[in-house]
Design a protein around this motif. Structure first.
Motif, PDB file in Angstrom:
ATOM      1  N   VAL A  23      41.090  45.611  39.898  1.00  0.00           N
ATOM      2  CA  VAL A  23      40.484  45.735  38.571  1.00  0.00           C
ATOM      3  C   VAL A  23      39.230  46.597  38.675  1.00  0.00           C
ATOM      4  O   VAL A  23      38.989  47.463  37.838  1.00  0.00           O
ATOM      5  CB  VAL A  23      40.149  44.346  37.994  1.00  0.00           C
ATOM      6  CG1 VAL A  23      39.382  44.479  36.685  1.00  0.00           C
ATOM      7  CG2 VAL A  23      41.428  43.543  37.779  1.00  0.00           C
ATOM      8  N   SER A  28      57.752  37.802  34.363  1.00  0.00           N
ATOM      9  CA  SER A  28      56.388  37.583  34.849  1.00  0.00           C
ATOM     10  C   SER A  28      55.934  36.135  34.783  1.00  0.00           C
ATOM     11  O   SER A  28      54.792  35.844  35.111  1.00  0.00           O
ATOM     12  CB  SER A  28      55.400  38.413  34.042  1.00  0.00           C
ATOM     13  OG  SER A  28      55.847  39.714  33.936  1.00  0.00           O
ATOM     14  N   GLU A  53      51.103  40.205  39.794  1.00  0.00           N
ATOM     15  CA  GLU A  53      51.427  40.043  38.373  1.00  0.00           C
ATOM     16  C   GLU A  53      50.798  38.785  37.805  1.00  0.00           C
ATOM     17  O   GLU A  53      50.831  38.540  36.607  1.00  0.00           O
ATOM     18  CB  GLU A  53      52.950  39.997  38.171  1.00  0.00           C
ATOM     19  CG  GLU A  53      53.525  41.324  37.750  1.00  0.00           C
ATOM     20  CD  GLU A  53      55.046  41.307  37.643  1.00  0.00           C
ATOM     21  OE1 GLU A  53      55.661  40.250  37.887  1.00  0.00           O
ATOM     22  OE2 GLU A  53      55.608  42.358  37.334  1.00  0.00           O
ATOM     23  N   ALA A  60      48.648  43.591  36.750  1.00  0.00           N
ATOM     24  CA  ALA A  60      49.886  43.414  35.986  1.00  0.00           C
ATOM     25  C   ALA A  60      50.151  44.625  35.097  1.00  0.00           C
ATOM     26  O   ALA A  60      51.290  45.076  34.964  1.00  0.00           O
ATOM     27  CB  ALA A  60      49.800  42.141  35.149  1.00  0.00           C
ATOM     28  N   VAL A  61      49.080  45.150  34.496  1.00  0.00           N
ATOM     29  CA  VAL A  61      49.230  46.303  33.609  1.00  0.00           C
ATOM     30  C   VAL A  61      49.610  47.542  34.423  1.00  0.00           C
ATOM     31  O   VAL A  61      50.472  48.323  34.020  1.00  0.00           O
ATOM     32  CB  VAL A  61      47.930  46.527  32.809  1.00  0.00           C
ATOM     33  CG1 VAL A  61      47.998  47.830  32.021  1.00  0.00           C
ATOM     34  CG2 VAL A  61      47.681  45.360  31.874  1.00  0.00           C
ATOM     35  N   ASP A  72      41.685  48.238  35.386  1.00  0.00           N
ATOM     36  CA  ASP A  72      42.844  47.661  34.705  1.00  0.00           C
ATOM     37  C   ASP A  72      43.438  46.513  35.521  1.00  0.00           C
ATOM     38  O   ASP A  72      43.335  46.501  36.742  1.00  0.00           O
ATOM     39  CB  ASP A  72      43.908  48.733  34.493  1.00  0.00           C
ATOM     40  CG  ASP A  72      44.227  48.920  33.023  1.00  0.00           C
ATOM     41  OD1 ASP A  72      44.049  47.938  32.263  1.00  0.00           O
ATOM     42  OD2 ASP A  72      44.652  50.015  32.645  1.00  0.00           O
ATOM     43  N   ASP A  73      44.089  45.569  34.849  1.00  0.00           N
ATOM     44  CA  ASP A  73      44.748  44.464  35.548  1.00  0.00           C
ATOM     45  C   ASP A  73      45.867  45.001  36.424  1.00  0.00           C
ATOM     46  O   ASP A  73      46.533  45.974  36.061  1.00  0.00           O
ATOM     47  CB  ASP A  73      45.401  43.488  34.557  1.00  0.00           C
ATOM     48  CG  ASP A  73      44.389  42.865  33.622  1.00  0.00           C
ATOM     49  OD1 ASP A  73      43.203  43.186  33.762  1.00  0.00           O
ATOM     50  OD2 ASP A  73      44.801  42.077  32.758  1.00  0.00           O
ATOM     51  N   ALA A  80      53.188  47.330  35.287  1.00  0.00           N
ATOM     52  CA  ALA A  80      54.024  47.664  34.130  1.00  0.00           C
ATOM     53  C   ALA A  80      54.065  49.184  33.947  1.00  0.00           C
ATOM     54  O   ALA A  80      55.134  49.751  33.694  1.00  0.00           O
ATOM     55  CB  ALA A  80      53.490  46.971  32.878  1.00  0.00           C
ATOM     56  N   ASP A  81      52.893  49.842  34.085  1.00  0.00           N
ATOM     57  CA  ASP A  81      52.842  51.311  34.021  1.00  0.00           C
ATOM     58  C   ASP A  81      53.813  51.921  35.026  1.00  0.00           C
ATOM     59  O   ASP A  81      54.590  52.814  34.702  1.00  0.00           O
ATOM     60  CB  ASP A  81      51.425  51.805  34.389  1.00  0.00           C
ATOM     61  CG  ASP A  81      50.514  51.838  33.174  1.00  0.00           C
ATOM     62  OD1 ASP A  81      51.026  51.640  32.056  1.00  0.00           O
ATOM     63  OD2 ASP A  81      49.304  52.046  33.358  1.00  0.00           O
TER      64      ASP A  81
END
Lengths: 717, 91
Positions: free
Chosen positions: A250, A74, A223, A258-259, A255-256, A262-263
């Motif tokens: 968001v 990232s 990201e 990026a998060v 949520d971001d 990742a999820d």
């Protein structure tokens, strides 16, 4: 072309990169591939020097590049940026993604990002023996399909599977098969966002772009990696549009992006593992790591055990090291004596015996100590104990504004400050990293060890090991104190989070430990061959010239008078030796080096340093190894002070009181980083300003702390 | 989701307990790093070790050990929680 080359003799050169998480045996694999021979190569794209090993396999010449161990691509840490830039700009022919078979879930996170980069890949499912022992079975064919590249089970430490892995690399390059058409699907909302950004990228990009590349750019942008986008196109409007898109996400998901990505990646990985990895029996096996951690991370015994391990390290360095050191010393003295006997008297002989052998030999004898120290550091690092040390120390580090991860570079600093400063790349925030870079030089590196070994041996012989340990502790204390000071003055505000893996304990093979140590030894010897060799010659020159100096006494006549007096032989010998030393001392003062030392010495007056000591410190600015060789050159000029190996020790014992010796050791510990370290600071911190700051800071602290020693010591005298 | 009455975070875990992650509070790099290291919604986490001064702590997530400082662990919100019988915890 003038030269005809037959087709068969042409070997194709390809570049292969090793990518993977930290602590998964990637370094061991690199060692196996390179056979311990590697060179530093600067790559234009990533713009850093990286270790490259050459492998010949099936008519192909491979340049294998060992990329830094990372958890993610990232681009939030310097190491991640290096890996991204290398893959993106230096375009390796194949990336070997090394995976820990026993910890596939987290390891595959990086893989999902690599897949999206769309580069040819080969997978090394490493440490597969450990995974098998835990009852894991892998469906290799399915894994290969899902990951879009051949996958080979390997055990790097026993070189198992390495040939097959290389076959797969050759095959991937030669067949140029399209392995990389794997798409990781995210949930609908995220897919919508990705497609939206992807569309923007394609529209605003001047040239045609493949869908895969546009998708990767879109994901990178979401990201949070804007560099890639800016590099691809000059459209500021694109970047703004993407930032808007991220804000939308968001708002919608709370949520971001990026998060959410990742999820999605972990969701994909969980599914993949369910389909390809089977757990058969042996699920509840005895977990050795837990058992060892119960002791080493014990809330009461953890810290004392860690301190004991450090103390043991220094004690062994001193006590075990002194035997091979004595042998080497004997050898160096023998060589000097032999050459003195063979060569005709004159300047050439002086240069070789006093300059080169005195200087280089004076350092060479410390090689065993340094190798033992590196052996310990390698052992701590490869077993996984180093991360535990950071864990145990984090609270202490944090209370003075340092990051627990800073502890690892600091401990590595005991070996050499240069890799220590490079190791700060693992620290994410720039401020935390800069702080660690600035205090790392206070960690007593192995080049300072000879000074302690020599001085502690001469002045504090009964507790030399403890004194050497104490010097290292003092270095840590000053480093921490300086951190606290810098944190309150220069680097205010919140630091980085502490998110650190504790790898399972693993016993390194003797071979890999020896290779690690050998690597360091070679590095040390190269330094001797270069810096110390040249330094010794320069120092010798400065103390051998000018040749014609006026002396206050007529030593020749006085010597003749002593001989003529015809006293008892031992009385005569003593008188002659005294004369000879007096003459040597006077000569030294008149030479260039003596003049410089006398000119600068007033600065050190309050510390009680004489001009010889002053000169040693000045020459040590090049590399601290030279401090001892300068003493060697300076105090050996008189010759015969006490023939043979103890001459320097005897000369030193008479040269200063123990308290001054202690102050000198403290000064040597703290004063300016060596040239190589200064260069490393400049490179890692980014500007010469920080390097200059580091020099000024260390000189000031060295002087103050040495004065502190003299004053406190004076109270007890 | 209604207003949080009592936040069940990683910090509440006792040794041997496990919990399932609901979400991570806050924004920014720490959150991203935690997510990348496997602290995502639905993942099971257990407490392994506590450092001498109570901070940081080591957790088990996705089959490996990772240490976090308490202030960061407190941002990881759990949705369910399973204590070990006899761990001295009054649930």
């Amino acid at each position: 072309m003038d030269v005809k080359v037959s087709a068969s003799s042409i070997t194709k050169t390809v570049t292969v990169a090793l990518l993977g998480n930290p602590n998964i045996g990637k370094a061991t694999l690199f060692q196996q591939l390179s056979g311990g021979h590697h060179q530093d190569v600067r790559f234009p794209g990533a713009d850093v020097r990286m270790e490259v090993g050459i492998v010949h396999h099936a008519g192909m010449r491979m340049r294998v590049v060992d990329l830094p161990g990372i958890y993610s691509l990232s681009s939030t840490t310097p190491d991640e940026i290096i890996c991204r830039d290398f893959i993106m700009l230096d375009k390796p022919d194949v990336v070997i993604n090394v995976l820990d078979a026993g910890n596939l879930e987290r390891n595959l996170f990086l893989t999902t990002q690599l897949i999206e980069m769309g580069v040819p890949r080969v997978y090394a499912l490493n440490m597969s023996d450990e995974a098998h022992m835990r009852g894991m079975r892998f469906n290799m064919e399915a894994l290969s399909m899902k990951l879009g590249g051949p996958i080979i089970e390997t055990v790097a430490r026993f070189r198992r599977g390495v040939e097959e892995m290389l076959d797969a690399v050759v095959d991937t390059i030669e067949s140029a098969r399209k392995y990389h058409n794997v798409a990781i699907a995210y949930d609908d909302h995220l897919e919508e966002a990705i497609e939206g950004v992807q569309q923007l990228v394609k529209e605003l990009h001047p040239e045609t772009m493949s869908a895969g590349h546009a998708r990767w750019l879109a994901i990178k942008a979401l990201e949070g990696d804007k560099v890639v986008l800016r590099r691809e196109s000059e459209h500021e409007s694109l970047v703004t549009a993407i930032e808007d898109k991220c804000r939308d996400i968001v708002r919608m998901h709370g949520d971001d992006a990026a998060v959410l990505l990742a999820d999605g990646r972990y969701g994909y990985i969980t599914g993949l593992i369910q389909q390809t990895v089977e757990m058969t029996g042996a699920l509840r096996h005895v977990n050795i790591t837990d058992m060892v951690d119960n002791l080493l991370l014990h809330r009461v015994f953890g810290l004392p055990l860690f301190l004991a391990a450090l103390w043991l390290m220094f004690q062994a360095t001193f006590t075990v090291g002194q035997y091979p050191m004595a042998w080497l010393d004997t050898g160096v003295v023998w060589l000097g004596d032999t050459l003195t006997a063979i060569l005709p008297a004159g300047l050439t002989r002086d240069l070789i015996v006093d300059g080169i052998i005195g200087g280089v030999g004076g350092i060479l004898i410390f090689l065993p100590n340094i190798m033992i120290l590196f052996l310990f550091i390698a052992f701590f690092e490869t077993t996984g104990y180093m991360a535990r040390a950071a864990f145990l120390m984090d609270q202490v580090m944090h209370s003075i504004g340092l990051h627990g991860k800073a502890f690892i570079p600091l401990i590595m600093g005991f070996g050499c400050n240069v890799p220590a400063i490079m190791a700060t790349r693992a620290i994410e925030s720039r401020r935390d990293r800069l702080l660690c870079i600035l205090i790392a030089p206070f960690m007593s590196c192995s080049a300072r060890l000879p000074v302690y070994v020599l001085f502690a041996g001469v002045f504090f012989a009964d507790w030399a090991g403890t004194v050497v340990f104490g010097m290292h502790v003092a270095g840590v204390a000053v480093a921490l104190g300086a951190a606290l000071m810098l944190r309150t003055v220069l680097f205010r505000g919140e630091g980085d989070a502490f998110v650190m893996e504790l790898p399972p304990y693993r016993l390194p093979t003797i071979r890999s430990l020896i290779m690690h140590m050998w690597d360091k030894a070679v590095h040390f010897l190269r330094k001797i061959a270069g810096v110390v060799f040249v330094g010794s010659i320069i120092i010798w020159f400065l103390q051998a010239f000018p040749r014609d100096v006026e002396l206050s006494r007529d030593y020749v006549a006085e010597r003749a008078a002593v001989v003529a007096a015809a006293a008892a032989p031992e009385v005569q010998r003593a008188a002659l030796t005294q004369l000879k030393n007096a003459e040597a001392r006077e000569l030294q003062k008149e030479r260039y080096l003596g003049q410089i030392g006398i000119a600068v010495q007033p600065v050190f007056e309050s510390l009680g340093f004489n001009w010889q000591t002053t000169i040693s410190l000045m020459t040590g600015m090049v590399a601290k190894e030279i401090v001892v060789s300068t003493f060697g050159v300076l105090y050996n000029v008189g010759g015969d002070v006490d023939a043979g190996n103890d001459s320097l020790r005897a000369a030193l014992a008479g040269a200063m009181p123990p308290l001054t010796a202690l102050a000198f050791m403290v000064f040597t510990l703290l004063y300016m980083p060596c040239l190589a370290t200064i260069a490393a600071i400049r490179r890692e911190a980014g500007t010469w300003g920080w390097a200059a700051f580091s020099i000024v800071l260390s000189l000031a602290l060295a002087w103050l702390m040495a004065l502190f020693v003299i004053m406190v010591g004076g109270l007890f005298a | 989701m209604d207003a949080i009455t009592s936040l069940l975070t990683l910090l509440k875990l006792q040794r041997g307990d496990t919990g399932v992650i609901a979400r991570i509070d806050g924004h920014g790099p720490v959150k991203q790093r935690l997510a990348e290291m496997g602290f995502t919604k639905g993942a099971t986490v257990g407490l392994a070790h506590t450092a001498p001064f109570g901070n940081p702590r080591t957790y088990l997530v996705r089959g490996y050990r990772i240490s976090l400082r308490n202030e960061d662990a407190d941002k990881v919100i759990l949705e369910s929680y399973a204590g070990v019988p006899g761990s001295g915890r009054d649930a």
